[in-house]
Design an enzyme around this catalytic site. Structure first.
Site, PDB file in Angstrom:
ATOM      1  N   HIS A 160      -3.530   5.484   6.834  1.00  0.00           N
ATOM      2  CA  HIS A 160      -3.460   4.038   7.043  1.00  0.00           C
ATOM      3  C   HIS A 160      -2.118   3.571   6.499  1.00  0.00           C
ATOM      4  CE1 HIS A 160      -4.465   3.222   2.738  1.00  0.00           C
ATOM      5  NE2 HIS A 160      -4.992   4.428   2.876  1.00  0.00           N
ATOM      6  N   GLY A 161      -1.956   2.284   6.239  1.00  0.00           N
ATOM      7  CA  GLY A 161      -0.649   1.756   5.855  1.00  0.00           C
ATOM      8  C   GLY A 161      -0.040   2.411   4.635  1.00  0.00           C
TER       9      GLY A 161
END
Length: 304
Positions: A160-161
């Site tokens: 994810h980020g």
């Protein structure tokens, strides 16, 4: 560490160094900040009174005595990346990636009696003692190529980020490896992970046994490998299969009715605690660090 200075890559974006696209803190751009250069010409005003902090860049000083001066090598094994000075002379840069892990020290830089060594290290890794050795030291190279496991992370969201943008950039990752028997069989989840992987970074989604087999066979030689899993038992199985790990970073572990909270983002069950203890007993340093800008904490102390 360097730049391509010929051919079609001479002006390529990949050859630009420094801050090029802004500074992000927790995925948000941070404005109105200032950048200060480090003056490495005069180190006499450095303050060495502070205690060591994991993951933080720092200067370290070592004092030693010599009965005679000879050409020698400074073994930097155990450090991450940085530069070293002896008696004010710059010995050059070192990097754990290798293949060389030592710095040449000519006898003219040394003196009989008291000597001083200063190390500037950027990755928050150091050793209590350093060794002067007669021969240069090298990192083991398999098949003439070098594979480096640059990071291992437990993250319930896998890619994810924080992983895709922050850790991948910080560690200069060339391949992300997700180790999970169930995810490796789930086509929908694999598609989502592929979409979340940054451009230019390779992705492997493998069962734990296959991941260990590929690593030990040298399949990823010359690559910078970042391994991600949801739970500690995956890494324990990887270690028990023969893969050597130095550190493990615990990021996110999801909450459920059966878990207890260790931090705001880390929740464990008794089986997880047992697995963490087994991993720690095998010599792996376990830390808790959400993003690279956070200070790494000793996870085993949090677990108690």
């Amino acid at each position: 560490m360097g730049r391509v200075n010929y051919g079609h890559k001479l002006l390529a974006d990949s050859q630009h160094k420094g801050i090029r696209t802004g500074v992000c803190v927790d995925l948000h751009f941070h404005l109105h900040w200032k950048q200060y250069p480090l003056d490495l010409q005069d180190l006499s005003q450095l303050d060495f009174s502070k205690e060591w902090q994991a993951g933080a860049p720092a200067f370290y000083r070592y004092d030693f005595q010599l009965d005679q001066t000879l050409d020698t090598y400074l073994d930097m094994t155990g450090f991450g990346k940085g530069v070293a000075f002896v008696n004010g002379h710059n010995l050059g840069r070192f990097w754990e990636v290798g293949p060389t892990t030592s710095l040449y020290v000519p006898h003219g830089f040394l003196k009989e009696g008291a000597n001083s060594l200063i190390v500037f290290e950027t990755e928050g890794r150091y050793q209590e003692t350093l060794q002067l050795v007669q021969q240069p030291t090298f990192k083991e190279v398999k098949g003439g190529k070098l594979m480096t496991i640059v990071g291992c992370r437990i993250d319930g969201r896998l890619i994810h980020g924080q992983v895709a943008n922050l850790w991948t950039t910080k560690l200069n990752v060339s391949r992300i490896m997700v180790i999970d028997d169930e995810v490796a069989q789930n086509d929908i989840e694999k598609s989502g992970l592929k979409l979340a992987t940054p451009p230019g970074v390779k992705l492997s989604i493998l069962p734990v046994a296959k991941a260990a087999e590929n690593i030990l066979a040298g399949k990823y030689d010359s690559q910078r490998l970042f391994i991600v899993a949801r739970k500690p038992d995956r890494f324990l199985r990887l270690i028990e299969a023969g893969v050597q790990l130095e550190t493990l970073n615990v990021g996110n572990m999801s909450q459920s009715d059966e878990t207890r909270a260790i931090t705001r983002s880390i929740n464990v069950v008794d089986a997880d605690v047992e697995d963490f203890n087994k991993i720690h007993e095998k010599g792996v340093k376990i830390t808790s660090q959400m993003v690279p800008n956070d200070t790494a904490e000793d996870f085993m102390k949090l677990l108690k």
